[in-house]
Design a protein around this motif. Sequence first.
Motif, short mmCIF file in Angstrom:
data_model
loop_
_atom_site.label_atom_id
_atom_site.label_comp_id
_atom_site.label_asym_id
_atom_site.label_seq_id
_atom_site.Cartn_x
_atom_site.Cartn_y
_atom_site.Cartn_z
N GLU A 158 0.84 -1.20 0.00
CA GLU A 158 0.00 0.00 0.00
C GLU A 158 0.87 1.24 0.00
O GLU A 158 1.90 1.29 0.68
N THR A 159 0.46 2.22 -0.77
CA THR A 159 1.15 3.51 -0.75
C THR A 159 0.89 4.18 0.60
O THR A 159 -0.24 4.31 1.04
N GLY A 160 1.98 4.59 1.25
CA GLY A 160 1.89 5.18 2.58
C GLY A 160 3.24 5.07 3.27
O GLY A 160 4.29 4.98 2.60
N SER A 161 3.25 5.07 4.58
CA SER A 161 4.50 4.99 5.32
C SER A 161 4.36 4.03 6.50
O SER A 161 3.23 3.66 6.89
N MET A 162 5.49 3.64 7.05
CA MET A 162 5.49 2.65 8.12
C MET A 162 6.62 2.95 9.10
O MET A 162 7.74 3.29 8.70
N VAL A 163 6.32 2.79 10.37
CA VAL A 163 7.34 2.76 11.43
C VAL A 163 7.24 1.39 12.09
O VAL A 163 6.15 0.96 12.48
N TYR A 164 8.37 0.71 12.17
CA TYR A 164 8.37 -0.65 12.75
C TYR A 164 9.57 -0.80 13.68
O TYR A 164 10.65 -0.25 13.43
N GLY A 165 9.37 -1.58 14.75
CA GLY A 165 10.48 -1.87 15.64
C GLY A 165 10.24 -3.14 16.43
O GLY A 165 9.09 -3.57 16.61
N HIS A 166 11.31 -3.76 16.89
CA HIS A 166 11.19 -4.89 17.80
C HIS A 166 12.37 -4.90 18.77
O HIS A 166 13.45 -4.37 18.50
N VAL A 167 12.12 -5.51 19.94
CA VAL A 167 13.12 -5.59 21.00
C VAL A 167 13.05 -6.98 21.61
O VAL A 167 11.95 -7.49 21.89
N GLY A 168 14.21 -7.60 21.81
CA GLY A 168 14.28 -8.90 22.45
C GLY A 168 15.34 -8.91 23.54
O GLY A 168 16.36 -8.21 23.44
N TYR A 169 15.13 -9.71 24.58
CA TYR A 169 16.05 -9.77 25.71
C TYR A 169 16.32 -11.22 26.07
O TYR A 169 15.37 -11.99 26.33
N VAL A 170 17.58 -11.63 26.04
CA VAL A 170 17.96 -12.97 26.46
C VAL A 170 18.09 -12.99 27.98
O VAL A 170 18.91 -12.24 28.55
N ILE A 171 17.29 -13.81 28.64
CA ILE A 171 17.29 -13.89 30.10
C ILE A 171 18.59 -14.52 30.58
O ILE A 171 19.07 -15.50 29.99
N PRO A 172 19.21 -13.98 31.64
CA PRO A 172 20.47 -14.54 32.14
C PRO A 172 20.38 -16.03 32.41
O PRO A 172 19.41 -16.50 33.01
N ASN A 173 21.40 -16.75 31.96
CA ASN A 173 21.42 -18.21 32.12
C ASN A 173 22.83 -18.69 31.85
O ASN A 173 23.43 -18.34 30.84
N THR A 174 23.38 -19.49 32.73
CA THR A 174 24.74 -19.99 32.57
C THR A 174 24.82 -21.17 31.60
O THR A 174 25.89 -21.52 31.15
N ASP A 175 23.67 -21.76 31.29
CA ASP A 175 23.64 -22.86 30.33
C ASP A 175 23.89 -22.30 28.94
O ASP A 175 23.12 -21.47 28.44
N LYS A 176 24.94 -22.77 28.26
CA LYS A 176 25.29 -22.23 26.95
C LYS A 176 24.29 -22.63 25.87
O LYS A 176 24.20 -21.98 24.83
N LYS A 177 23.55 -23.71 26.09
CA LYS A 177 22.63 -24.17 25.07
C LYS A 177 21.21 -23.66 25.30
O LYS A 177 20.56 -23.17 24.38
N LEU A 178 20.69 -23.79 26.51
CA LEU A 178 19.30 -23.42 26.79
C LEU A 178 19.19 -21.94 27.11
O LEU A 178 19.76 -21.46 28.09
N LYS A 179 18.45 -21.22 26.27
CA LYS A 179 18.27 -19.79 26.46
C LYS A 179 16.81 -19.42 26.20
O LYS A 179 16.14 -20.04 25.37
N PHE A 180 16.33 -18.40 26.91
CA PHE A 180 14.98 -17.89 26.74
C PHE A 180 15.06 -16.41 26.36
O PHE A 180 15.81 -15.65 26.97
N GLN A 181 14.28 -16.05 25.35
CA GLN A 181 14.33 -14.68 24.83
C GLN A 181 12.91 -14.14 24.58
O GLN A 181 12.34 -14.35 23.51
N PRO A 182 12.30 -13.47 25.54
CA PRO A 182 11.03 -12.80 25.26
C PRO A 182 11.27 -11.59 24.35
O PRO A 182 12.35 -10.99 24.36
N TYR A 183 10.23 -11.24 23.57
CA TYR A 183 10.39 -10.11 22.66
C TYR A 183 9.02 -9.48 22.40
O TYR A 183 7.97 -10.07 22.66
N THR A 184 9.07 -8.29 21.87
CA THR A 184 7.85 -7.60 21.45
C THR A 184 8.13 -6.84 20.16
O THR A 184 9.28 -6.48 19.88
N SER A 185 7.09 -6.62 19.37
CA SER A 185 7.23 -5.89 18.11
C SER A 185 6.02 -4.99 17.91
O SER A 185 4.93 -5.26 18.43
N LEU A 186 6.21 -3.92 17.15
CA LEU A 186 5.13 -2.98 16.89
C LEU A 186 5.31 -2.38 15.50
O LEU A 186 6.40 -1.95 15.13
#
Length: 410
Positions: free
Chosen positions: A326-354
């Motif tokens: 569509e002709t027009g304009s857009m503002v987009y962004g997202h942010v994610g955070y990796v929760i602290p964890n000493t396990d090198k393999k298992l990681k959790f990352q909540p995020y949000t986008s708009l």
Amino acid sequence: MKKNLVYFCILCCLIPLQNFSQGSADYTGGLKVKLNEEGTKYFRILSWAQFWAQYNEDVPDDVSTTNFSIRRARVLMYSQISKDFLILTHFGLNSLNANNQSPTGLGESSQLFFHDVYLQYSLGADHAIGGGLHYWNGISRLNNQGTLNLLTLDNNRQSWATIGLSDQFARHIGIFFKGSFGKLQYRVSVNEAITNNLQDQAVPEAGGSPIYAGRRLLGSKDAGKNFAGYFEYQFLDQESNFLPYKVGSYLGTKKVFSLGAGFFYHSDGSVSAEADGLLTGEDVAIFAVDAFYDTPLGDNGSALTAYATYQNNNYGDNYTLGQTYETGSMVYGHVGYVIPNTDKKLKFQPYTSLSLRTIDRIDDNATTFGLGANMYMNGHNSKLTLEYKNTKYGDGDAIGLITLQAMIYL
């Protein structure tokens, strides 16, 4: 309806119990076969698959609210027999579901097809030229995004701004130049516009809105080529531009801050009809600016990923196709955070986008909000993503969608 929601929730609980883990935390990318002792002659094969389970309550009474699909299944191979040339081949399928499957796999709907096939020649240590079906796109980082390491469940759809209009699934046939001048990276291309696109049967109405059919209706001399470019300055760690696919999240393994700007231009790409039926070409021009930041936060395994872009789309006066182009304009962004964890393999990352879009045709806005989380069992090589997305278009009702993705990348 409640029963289907219960089934979906049970599925969300059961899938994490399965052992999807493959590879190792120090994975370096696919199967690499050396053709000489030094490893300068080689070929490398990568494979990945993404399975989706979706719950959508906003469907007709006779349609299931819970559905399964294969979002992507891909194989990519590239090889070098000399540092001076490279060939890349990438094929696979997208969005395979019960409605587009074929009983013998040979139906009219496309399944396996080439995504990329290009040749590349070195122009010194920092620059290269290539040609073929390629993904060295313009506009923004998201229009060059790889699908192996997305932060969100999927890419922001409106950022892939030319899919099916001027290209074959975000790939053009053309010539590209890419490289770097110090911390400034660039990619520019001259490409053919496809003739049979998403509007290959459409004709513009007299006095109505334009359609994207310049090459088909006006000819390839005036509307056959398009031009694209993306430029970014990298202030901290330097990202690789060996392949065209931009990384979505480094999970704290690099410290990256880049500012970028890009464009796409297609002369007479769209066509409108005057009251007397005379066809007139309208230029398609898209540009964007963006910023990307990814960094570890201390020594506890936490990390931050953030991205923001402004994009201006001009497909012609009051152009619209569905709720995507569509002709027009857009503002987009997202942010994610990796929760602290000493396990090198298992990681959790909540995020949000708009995403906030202004749409000229309806003189109104569209808003999409996303909230999700990634569970990494071995980095991007084995992960689960659960996302809720809510979209409100104009004065219509908001529509919510829940998606669970299981992904393995080898």
